[in-house]
Scaffold this active site. Structure first.
Site, mmCIF file in Angstrom:
data_model
loop_
_atom_site.group_PDB
_atom_site.id
_atom_site.type_symbol
_atom_site.label_atom_id
_atom_site.label_comp_id
_atom_site.label_asym_id
_atom_site.label_seq_id
_atom_site.Cartn_x
_atom_site.Cartn_y
_atom_site.Cartn_z
ATOM 1 N N ASP A 91 48.834 53.081 81.348
ATOM 2 C CA ASP A 91 49.032 53.190 82.794
ATOM 3 C C ASP A 91 49.259 51.783 83.305
ATOM 4 O O ASP A 91 48.423 50.896 83.095
ATOM 5 C CB ASP A 91 47.851 53.844 83.503
ATOM 6 C CG ASP A 91 48.273 54.385 84.862
ATOM 7 O OD1 ASP A 91 49.194 55.227 84.912
ATOM 8 O OD2 ASP A 91 47.705 53.964 85.880
ATOM 9 N N HIS A 143 52.681 42.136 80.327
ATOM 10 C CA HIS A 143 51.363 42.712 80.550
ATOM 11 C C HIS A 143 50.987 43.686 79.441
ATOM 12 O O HIS A 143 49.838 43.750 79.012
ATOM 13 C CB HIS A 143 51.327 43.417 81.912
ATOM 14 C CG HIS A 143 52.456 44.385 82.118
ATOM 15 N ND1 HIS A 143 53.778 44.028 82.016
ATOM 16 C CD2 HIS A 143 52.461 45.709 82.429
ATOM 17 C CE1 HIS A 143 54.546 45.074 82.248
ATOM 18 N NE2 HIS A 143 53.780 46.108 82.485
#
Length: 210
Positions: free
Chosen positions: A75, A194
């Protein structure tokens, strides 16, 4: 959490082919056969969490329970400092078309435009600092799980540039660079993103000796 991933099949809890390809490339050295929840015909669970961790666990647990295999969910999202951290956990929702905006689905150019429009309302001197967050959750069919979080700092640019990424990549310039995530070589993005940060933590925990 003492359990470790071994070789064999791992369900990637996504219906997004680009995300499957990116995650599969990161895990390829570890002997895992990555298959998507979409290819197994698994439904997408409602992401009712209010944090990246909650939503990643919802997806990983649903895929593990439905497939009987360990599952990995991601997510991730974009947070903009000047917008109080929005869109954040609602990053994908900002790309959802309303009934009057055409066929159902996600329009990422529209989503990027929403962010830019909100920044423009704050004037020409608005700070454009932003960051991508990624939370990875591994779940096993018996309910055991582990979570890893990563982050990439940068700034937003406009108009969008590049065709190599997806989502908000064309407007995100990572710290220390001039090109957007959608302009740099995918291998370089895998190294600094990320998702790469979160995966480095996953690999250190799951595949490297203590």
């Amino acid at each position: 959490m003492n359990r470790k991933l071994g070789s064999g099949k791992l369900v990637i809890a996504t219906h997004n082919a680009s995300k499957l390809k990116e995650i599969g490339a990161l895990l390829q050295p570890y002997g895992l056969e990555c298959i998507s929840a979409g290819s197994l015909g698994l439904p997408e669970p409602a992401e009712t969490g209010t944090t990246f961790v909650e939503n990643a666990l919802i997806k990983a647990r649903a895929a593990a329970e439905a497939s009987g295999l360990p599952a990995l969910a991601d997510d991730s999202g974009l947070s903009v400092a000047a917008l109080g951290g929005r869109p954040g956990v609602y990053t994908a929702d900002w790309a959802e078309r309303q009934w009057f905006e055409g066929e159902p689905g996600r329009d990422w150019y529209m989503a990027m435009g929403k962010v830019e429009g909100m920044l423009a309302e704050k004037g020409p001197d608005v700070q454009r600092d932003a960051w991508f967050s990624c939370t990875l959750a591994i779940a096993w069919p018996d309910g055991e799980h582990a979570v890893y979080e990563g982050r990439a700092e940068g700034r937003l640019t406009w108009p969008p540039r590049g065709t190599l990424g997806f989502g908000y990549d064309p407007v995100f310039v990572p710290a220390g660079m001039e090109q957007t995530f959608a302009e740099i070589d995918p291998a370089e993005k895998h190294r600094i993103s990320h998702r790469a940060d979160a995966f480095a933590k996953l690999v250190a925990d799951q595949f490297q000796p203590a």
